[in-house]
Design a protein around this motif. Sequence first.
Motif, PDB file in Angstrom:
ATOM      1  N   LEU A  27     -12.450 -24.449 -30.824  1.00  0.00           N
ATOM      2  CA  LEU A  27     -12.517 -23.459 -29.757  1.00  0.00           C
ATOM      3  C   LEU A  27     -12.001 -23.985 -28.428  1.00  0.00           C
ATOM      4  CD1 LEU A  27     -16.046 -21.922 -30.433  1.00  0.00           C
ATOM      5  CD2 LEU A  27     -13.824 -21.079 -31.197  1.00  0.00           C
ATOM      6  N   ARG A  28     -12.216 -25.291 -28.148  1.00  0.00           N
ATOM      7  CA  ARG A  28     -11.812 -25.875 -26.866  1.00  0.00           C
ATOM      8  C   ARG A  28     -11.424 -27.314 -27.106  1.00  0.00           C
ATOM      9  NH1 ARG A  28     -14.558 -28.633 -22.791  1.00  0.00           N
ATOM     10  NH2 ARG A  28     -16.531 -28.314 -23.844  1.00  0.00           N
ATOM     11  N   VAL A  29     -10.370 -27.768 -26.418  1.00  0.00           N
ATOM     12  CA  VAL A  29      -9.880 -29.131 -26.574  1.00  0.00           C
ATOM     13  C   VAL A  29      -9.875 -29.804 -25.213  1.00  0.00           C
ATOM     14  CG1 VAL A  29      -7.907 -30.541 -27.254  1.00  0.00           C
ATOM     15  CG2 VAL A  29      -8.429 -28.470 -28.523  1.00  0.00           C
ATOM     16  N   GLY A  30     -10.354 -31.025 -25.166  1.00  0.00           N
ATOM     17  CA  GLY A  30     -10.376 -31.832 -23.952  1.00  0.00           C
ATOM     18  C   GLY A  30     -10.829 -33.223 -24.329  1.00  0.00           C
ATOM     19  N   ALA A  31     -11.593 -33.876 -23.453  1.00  0.00           N
ATOM     20  CA  ALA A  31     -12.169 -35.176 -23.795  1.00  0.00           C
ATOM     21  C   ALA A  31     -13.143 -35.009 -24.953  1.00  0.00           C
ATOM     22  CB  ALA A  31     -12.878 -35.776 -22.596  1.00  0.00           C
ATOM     23  N   ASP A  32     -13.852 -33.878 -24.946  1.00  0.00           N
ATOM     24  CA  ASP A  32     -14.677 -33.512 -26.086  1.00  0.00           C
ATOM     25  C   ASP A  32     -14.128 -32.207 -26.653  1.00  0.00           C
ATOM     26  OD1 ASP A  32     -15.404 -31.944 -23.966  1.00  0.00           O
ATOM     27  OD2 ASP A  32     -17.527 -32.365 -24.075  1.00  0.00           O
ATOM     28  N   ILE A  33     -14.494 -31.914 -27.897  1.00  0.00           N
ATOM     29  CA  ILE A  33     -13.933 -30.760 -28.599  1.00  0.00           C
ATOM     30  C   ILE A  33     -15.064 -29.831 -29.013  1.00  0.00           C
ATOM     31  CG2 ILE A  33     -12.652 -30.056 -30.657  1.00  0.00           C
ATOM     32  CD1 ILE A  33     -11.153 -32.710 -30.444  1.00  0.00           C
ATOM     33  N   LYS A  34     -14.913 -28.540 -28.716  1.00  0.00           N
ATOM     34  CA  LYS A  34     -15.913 -27.539 -29.090  1.00  0.00           C
ATOM     35  C   LYS A  34     -15.494 -26.930 -30.424  1.00  0.00           C
ATOM     36  CE  LYS A  34     -18.564 -23.729 -27.216  1.00  0.00           C
ATOM     37  NZ  LYS A  34     -18.770 -22.869 -26.051  1.00  0.00           N
ATOM     38  N   LEU A  35     -16.422 -26.939 -31.382  1.00  0.00           N
ATOM     39  CA  LEU A  35     -16.155 -26.462 -32.730  1.00  0.00           C
ATOM     40  C   LEU A  35     -17.096 -25.322 -33.088  1.00  0.00           C
ATOM     41  CD1 LEU A  35     -16.106 -29.967 -34.384  1.00  0.00           C
ATOM     42  CD2 LEU A  35     -14.099 -28.584 -33.946  1.00  0.00           C
ATOM     43  N   GLU A  36     -16.623 -24.417 -33.949  1.00  0.00           N
ATOM     44  CA  GLU A  36     -17.448 -23.333 -34.465  1.00  0.00           C
ATOM     45  C   GLU A  36     -17.418 -23.420 -35.985  1.00  0.00           C
ATOM     46  OE1 GLU A  36     -17.660 -18.696 -33.523  1.00  0.00           O
ATOM     47  OE2 GLU A  36     -15.839 -19.273 -34.592  1.00  0.00           O
ATOM     48  N   CYS A  37     -18.591 -23.428 -36.609  1.00  0.00           N
ATOM     49  CA  CYS A  37     -18.686 -23.469 -38.064  1.00  0.00           C
ATOM     50  C   CYS A  37     -18.161 -22.152 -38.622  1.00  0.00           C
ATOM     51  CB  CYS A  37     -20.131 -23.691 -38.484  1.00  0.00           C
ATOM     52  SG  CYS A  37     -20.357 -23.709 -40.280  1.00  0.00           S
ATOM     53  N   CYS A  38     -17.298 -22.231 -39.631  1.00  0.00           N
ATOM     54  CA  CYS A  38     -16.734 -21.016 -40.228  1.00  0.00           C
ATOM     55  C   CYS A  38     -17.733 -20.312 -41.138  1.00  0.00           C
ATOM     56  CB  CYS A  38     -15.467 -21.360 -41.006  1.00  0.00           C
ATOM     57  SG  CYS A  38     -14.108 -21.865 -39.943  1.00  0.00           S
ATOM     58  N   GLY A  39     -18.816 -21.003 -41.505  1.00  0.00           N
ATOM     59  CA  GLY A  39     -19.820 -20.390 -42.366  1.00  0.00           C
ATOM     60  C   GLY A  39     -20.873 -19.607 -41.598  1.00  0.00           C
ATOM     61  N   CYS A  40     -21.534 -20.272 -40.645  1.00  0.00           N
ATOM     62  CA  CYS A  40     -22.666 -19.647 -39.950  1.00  0.00           C
ATOM     63  C   CYS A  40     -22.383 -19.344 -38.480  1.00  0.00           C
ATOM     64  CB  CYS A  40     -23.899 -20.529 -40.058  1.00  0.00           C
ATOM     65  SG  CYS A  40     -23.736 -22.131 -39.249  1.00  0.00           S
ATOM     66  N   LYS A  41     -21.194 -19.676 -37.986  1.00  0.00           N
ATOM     67  CA  LYS A  41     -20.758 -19.404 -36.605  1.00  0.00           C
ATOM     68  C   LYS A  41     -21.508 -20.205 -35.541  1.00  0.00           C
ATOM     69  CE  LYS A  41     -17.905 -16.348 -38.156  1.00  0.00           C
ATOM     70  NZ  LYS A  41     -16.655 -16.846 -38.636  1.00  0.00           N
ATOM     71  N   ARG A  42     -22.186 -21.285 -35.925  1.00  0.00           N
ATOM     72  CA  ARG A  42     -22.836 -22.153 -34.942  1.00  0.00           C
ATOM     73  C   ARG A  42     -21.781 -22.947 -34.203  1.00  0.00           C
ATOM     74  NH1 ARG A  42     -28.183 -24.321 -33.872  1.00  0.00           N
ATOM     75  NH2 ARG A  42     -28.719 -22.788 -35.437  1.00  0.00           N
ATOM     76  N   GLU A  43     -21.971 -23.147 -32.899  1.00  0.00           N
ATOM     77  CA  GLU A  43     -21.022 -23.892 -32.082  1.00  0.00           C
ATOM     78  C   GLU A  43     -21.606 -25.246 -31.710  1.00  0.00           C
ATOM     79  OE1 GLU A  43     -19.969 -21.486 -28.724  1.00  0.00           O
ATOM     80  OE2 GLU A  43     -19.076 -19.927 -29.986  1.00  0.00           O
ATOM     81  N   ILE A  44     -20.773 -26.283 -31.789  1.00  0.00           N
ATOM     82  CA  ILE A  44     -21.181 -27.633 -31.395  1.00  0.00           C
ATOM     83  C   ILE A  44     -20.078 -28.235 -30.532  1.00  0.00           C
ATOM     84  CG2 ILE A  44     -22.582 -28.006 -33.464  1.00  0.00           C
ATOM     85  CD1 ILE A  44     -20.304 -29.873 -34.439  1.00  0.00           C
ATOM     86  N   ILE A  45     -20.444 -29.252 -29.763  1.00  0.00           N
ATOM     87  CA  ILE A  45     -19.482 -30.016 -28.981  1.00  0.00           C
ATOM     88  C   ILE A  45     -19.522 -31.445 -29.499  1.00  0.00           C
ATOM     89  CG2 ILE A  45     -18.891 -30.890 -26.696  1.00  0.00           C
ATOM     90  CD1 ILE A  45     -20.077 -28.338 -25.526  1.00  0.00           C
ATOM     91  N   MET A  46     -18.347 -31.988 -29.807  1.00  0.00           N
ATOM     92  CA  MET A  46     -18.255 -33.321 -30.384  1.00  0.00           C
ATOM     93  C   MET A  46     -17.203 -34.117 -29.626  1.00  0.00           C
ATOM     94  SD  MET A  46     -17.457 -34.226 -34.373  1.00  0.00           S
ATOM     95  CE  MET A  46     -18.830 -33.253 -34.935  1.00  0.00           C
ATOM     96  N   MET A  47     -17.463 -35.381 -29.419  1.00  0.00           N
ATOM     97  CA  MET A  47     -16.487 -36.250 -28.787  1.00  0.00           C
ATOM     98  C   MET A  47     -15.285 -36.405 -29.717  1.00  0.00           C
ATOM     99  SD  MET A  47     -17.823 -36.923 -25.900  1.00  0.00           S
ATOM    100  CE  MET A  47     -16.740 -38.182 -25.285  1.00  0.00           C
ATOM    101  N   ARG A  48     -14.110 -36.572 -29.130  1.00  0.00           N
ATOM    102  CA  ARG A  48     -12.870 -36.641 -29.901  1.00  0.00           C
ATOM    103  C   ARG A  48     -12.893 -37.780 -30.928  1.00  0.00           C
ATOM    104  NH1 ARG A  48      -7.497 -34.874 -28.937  1.00  0.00           N
ATOM    105  NH2 ARG A  48      -8.204 -33.917 -27.009  1.00  0.00           N
TER     106      ARG A  48
END
Length: 57
Positions: A27-48
Motif C-alpha cells: 500500500l505504501r513504500v518508504g523506509a518502511d512498507i505498509k502491507l495489506e493481507c489479501c485474505g483478511c484485509k489486515r494492514e501492517i507496517i514492516m521495515m524494508r
Amino acid sequence: MERTYTVGEIVKTKKPHVCGSKDWKILRVGADIKLECCGCKREIIMMRFELNKRIIK
C-alpha cells in the motif's frame, strides 16, 4: 541486492498469516512498507529489511 517495491504489487511470504494467506498487497513504500493481507484485509507496517527476509525469492 536491494529489491524495489511498487505500490499495488502483490508479494508472497514464506510463512502464512494467521488467516492462512501468504499474499500481501503493498500500500505504501518508504523506509518502511505498509502491507495489506489479501485474505483478511489486515494492514501492517514492516521495515524494508524485514520484508526482504520474509518474502519468497
